[in-house]
Design a protein around this motif. Structure first.
Motif, PDB file in Angstrom:
ATOM      1  N   SER A  48      -6.577  -3.705 -10.544  1.00 31.80           N
ATOM      2  CA  SER A  48      -7.641  -4.013  -9.580  1.00 31.80           C
ATOM      3  C   SER A  48      -7.234  -3.601  -8.169  1.00 31.80           C
ATOM      4  N   GLN A  49      -5.920  -3.662  -7.842  1.00 28.93           N
ATOM      5  CA  GLN A  49      -5.483  -3.179  -6.517  1.00 28.93           C
ATOM      6  C   GLN A  49      -5.737  -1.679  -6.384  1.00 28.93           C
ATOM      7  N   GLN A  50      -5.441  -0.953  -7.472  1.00 24.28           N
ATOM      8  CA  GLN A  50      -5.630   0.498  -7.451  1.00 24.28           C
ATOM      9  C   GLN A  50      -7.121   0.856  -7.300  1.00 24.28           C
ATOM     10  N   VAL A  51      -7.975   0.111  -8.033  1.00 24.02           N
ATOM     11  CA  VAL A  51      -9.417   0.358  -7.948  1.00 24.02           C
ATOM     12  C   VAL A  51      -9.923   0.047  -6.538  1.00 24.02           C
ATOM     13  N   ASP A  52      -9.497  -1.070  -5.980  1.00 22.66           N
ATOM     14  CA  ASP A  52      -9.930  -1.436  -4.616  1.00 22.66           C
ATOM     15  C   ASP A  52      -9.467  -0.385  -3.600  1.00 22.66           C
ATOM     16  N   PHE A  53      -8.215   0.044  -3.745  1.00 24.92           N
ATOM     17  CA  PHE A  53      -7.668   1.038  -2.811  1.00 24.92           C
ATOM     18  C   PHE A  53      -8.448   2.349  -2.897  1.00 24.92           C
ATOM     19  N   MET A  54      -8.675   2.830  -4.128  1.00 28.13           N
ATOM     20  CA  MET A  54      -9.379   4.111  -4.290  1.00 28.13           C
ATOM     21  C   MET A  54     -10.843   3.987  -3.882  1.00 28.13           C
ATOM     22  N   SER A  55     -11.433   2.826  -4.078  1.00 27.07           N
ATOM     23  CA  SER A  55     -12.813   2.619  -3.648  1.00 27.07           C
ATOM     24  C   SER A  55     -12.943   2.888  -2.150  1.00 27.07           C
ATOM     25  N   ALA A  56     -12.042   2.306  -1.368  1.00 22.64           N
ATOM     26  CA  ALA A  56     -12.084   2.516   0.090  1.00 22.64           C
ATOM     27  C   ALA A  56     -11.787   3.981   0.424  1.00 22.64           C
ATOM     28  N   ALA A  57     -10.782   4.567  -0.265  1.00 22.25           N
ATOM     29  CA  ALA A  57     -10.364   5.933   0.057  1.00 22.25           C
ATOM     30  C   ALA A  57     -11.450   6.952  -0.284  1.00 22.25           C
ATOM     31  N   LEU A  58     -12.325   6.616  -1.238  1.00 28.30           N
ATOM     32  CA  LEU A  58     -13.370   7.555  -1.672  1.00 28.30           C
ATOM     33  C   LEU A  58     -14.723   7.265  -1.018  1.00 28.30           C
ATOM     34  N   GLY A  59     -14.718   6.442   0.007  1.00 26.76           N
ATOM     35  CA  GLY A  59     -15.961   6.196   0.727  1.00 26.76           C
ATOM     36  C   GLY A  59     -16.807   5.080   0.147  1.00 26.76           C
ATOM     37  N   GLY A  60     -16.273   4.329  -0.811  1.00 23.10           N
ATOM     38  CA  GLY A  60     -17.002   3.199  -1.387  1.00 23.10           C
ATOM     39  C   GLY A  60     -16.714   1.928  -0.599  1.00 23.10           C
ATOM     40  N   PRO A  61     -17.037   0.775  -1.189  1.00 24.46           N
ATOM     41  CA  PRO A  61     -16.800  -0.497  -0.496  1.00 24.46           C
ATOM     42  C   PRO A  61     -15.343  -0.674  -0.095  1.00 24.46           C
ATOM     43  N   ARG A  62     -15.133  -1.177   1.116  1.00 24.05           N
ATOM     44  CA  ARG A  62     -13.772  -1.341   1.644  1.00 24.05           C
ATOM     45  C   ARG A  62     -13.274  -2.737   1.308  1.00 24.05           C
ATOM     46  N   VAL A  63     -12.924  -2.903   0.027  1.00 20.35           N
ATOM     47  CA  VAL A  63     -12.564  -4.231  -0.477  1.00 20.35           C
ATOM     48  C   VAL A  63     -11.053  -4.423  -0.577  1.00 20.35           C
ATOM     49  N   TYR A  64     -10.280  -3.377  -0.267  1.00 22.83           N
ATOM     50  CA  TYR A  64      -8.829  -3.464  -0.472  1.00 22.83           C
ATOM     51  C   TYR A  64      -8.160  -4.299   0.623  1.00 22.83           C
ATOM     52  N   LEU A  65      -7.381  -5.310   0.190  1.00 29.41           N
ATOM     53  CA  LEU A  65      -6.715  -6.212   1.143  1.00 29.41           C
ATOM     54  C   LEU A  65      -5.196  -6.133   1.052  1.00 29.41           C
ATOM     55  N   GLY A  66      -4.686  -5.256   0.185  1.00 29.57           N
ATOM     56  CA  GLY A  66      -3.237  -5.201  -0.041  1.00 29.57           C
ATOM     57  C   GLY A  66      -2.515  -4.410   1.039  1.00 29.57           C
ATOM     58  N   LYS A  67      -1.244  -4.215   0.775  1.00 29.70           N
ATOM     59  CA  LYS A  67      -0.398  -3.437   1.692  1.00 29.70           C
ATOM     60  C   LYS A  67      -0.811  -1.973   1.651  1.00 29.70           C
ATOM     61  N   LEU A  68      -0.542  -1.267   2.744  1.00 29.77           N
ATOM     62  CA  LEU A  68      -0.752   0.180   2.739  1.00 29.77           C
ATOM     63  C   LEU A  68       0.366   0.831   1.909  1.00 29.77           C
ATOM     64  N   PRO A  69       0.115   2.041   1.369  1.00 39.43           N
ATOM     65  CA  PRO A  69       1.101   2.621   0.452  1.00 39.43           C
ATOM     66  C   PRO A  69       2.521   2.742   1.019  1.00 39.43           C
ATOM     67  N   VAL A  70       2.702   3.100   2.290  1.00 32.69           N
ATOM     68  CA  VAL A  70       4.077   3.290   2.770  1.00 32.69           C
ATOM     69  C   VAL A  70       4.851   1.966   2.779  1.00 32.69           C
ATOM     70  N   PRO A  71       4.364   0.917   3.447  1.00 31.77           N
ATOM     71  CA  PRO A  71       5.098  -0.359   3.349  1.00 31.77           C
ATOM     72  C   PRO A  71       5.145  -0.926   1.937  1.00 31.77           C
ATOM     73  N   GLY A  72       4.162  -0.632   1.112  1.00 34.49           N
ATOM     74  CA  GLY A  72       4.111  -1.181  -0.243  1.00 34.49           C
ATOM     75  C   GLY A  72       5.115  -0.552  -1.203  1.00 34.49           C
ATOM     76  N   HIS A  73       5.635   0.634  -0.864  1.00 35.32           N
ATOM     77  CA  HIS A  73       6.556   1.339  -1.770  1.00 35.32           C
ATOM     78  C   HIS A  73       7.917   1.589  -1.144  1.00 35.32           C
ATOM     79  N   LYS A  74       8.211   0.931  -0.013  1.00 36.31           N
ATOM     80  CA  LYS A  74       9.455   1.294   0.685  1.00 36.31           C
ATOM     81  C   LYS A  74      10.706   0.847  -0.058  1.00 36.31           C
ATOM     82  N   HIS A  75      10.558  -0.093  -1.020  1.00 36.13           N
ATOM     83  CA  HIS A  75      11.713  -0.585  -1.784  1.00 36.13           C
ATOM     84  C   HIS A  75      11.931   0.215  -3.072  1.00 36.13           C
ATOM     85  N   MET A  76      11.123   1.270  -3.289  1.00 38.15           N
ATOM     86  CA  MET A  76      11.237   2.017  -4.551  1.00 38.15           C
ATOM     87  C   MET A  76      11.827   3.392  -4.298  1.00 38.15           C
TER      88      MET A  76
END
Ligand code: HEM
Length: 149
Positions: A48-76
């Motif tokens: 659901s995080q991925q769907v929310d993120f892509m929804s906003a990125a593709l011009g759909g509803p801006r429902v994503y509330l999670g971290k942005l990709p850079v801070p979200g993946h800095k430990h990987m």
């Protein structure tokens, strides 16, 4: 030909994103290498995080509330090889589920725009997100299985 003219709904809307995300994470979780990064993550949550993120990125509803990709993946410790593998599994999911060409092209273009920002050259570039966080670094357990095919 890529025209970039379809609206979010014309691209297939949330339903298309959900169908791809379900198949994509099924493939990710089954995979003996990339699946290791997800061993403590609930599949339904990441879908659901991925769907929310892509929804906003593709011009759909801006429902994503999670971290942005850079801070979200800095430990990987993400490499180009891992990034390529993720992309192959995504393409496989898209092909199995069946979506419009324009949705596929736009989704892949968005993901590719994050490659340089998420891939690290060395473990020293990884950082914990919070005090008790773990750095995730999994070398390919079998170089023959790096490709999804
Ligand atoms: C090889 C590449 C990648 C791997 C192994 C990977 C792995 C992961 C993992 C394990 C999580 C869960 C983190 C957590 O909740 O603790 C996550 C979150 C997420 N990923 Fe990725 N990811 C990769 C690339 C990408 C790309 C290219 C995008 C999109 C541009 C992306 C979008 C997201 C989003 C939106 C989240 C939720 C972020 C959050 O709330 O912290 N990921 N990823």
């Amino acid at each position: 030909m890529y025209e970039g003219k379809l609206s979010f709904e014309e691209l297939g809307g949330r339903d298309a994103l959900e169908r791809v995300a379900k198949k994509f994470y099924d493939l990710i979780y089954e995979h003996p290498w990339i699946g290791l990064f997800f061993k403590d993550i609930d599949q339904k949550v990441i879908e659901s995080q991925q769907v929310d993120f892509m929804s906003a990125a593709l011009g759909g509803p801006r429902v994503y509330l999670g971290k942005l990709p850079v801070p979200g993946h800095k430990h990987m410790m993400l490499t180009d090889e891992l990034f390529d593998l993720r992309e192959e599994l995504l393409v496989q999911a898209m092909n199995e589920v069946g979506i419009k060409d324009e949705l596929r092209e736009r989704w892949l273009r968005i993901d590719e725009a994050f490659r340089k920002k998420l891939v690290k050259r060395d473990i020293s570039e990884c950082e914990k997100r919070f005090n008790t966080d773990e750095i995730l670094d999994f070398p390919n357990p079998n170089p023959k299985i790096n490709k999804a095919a």
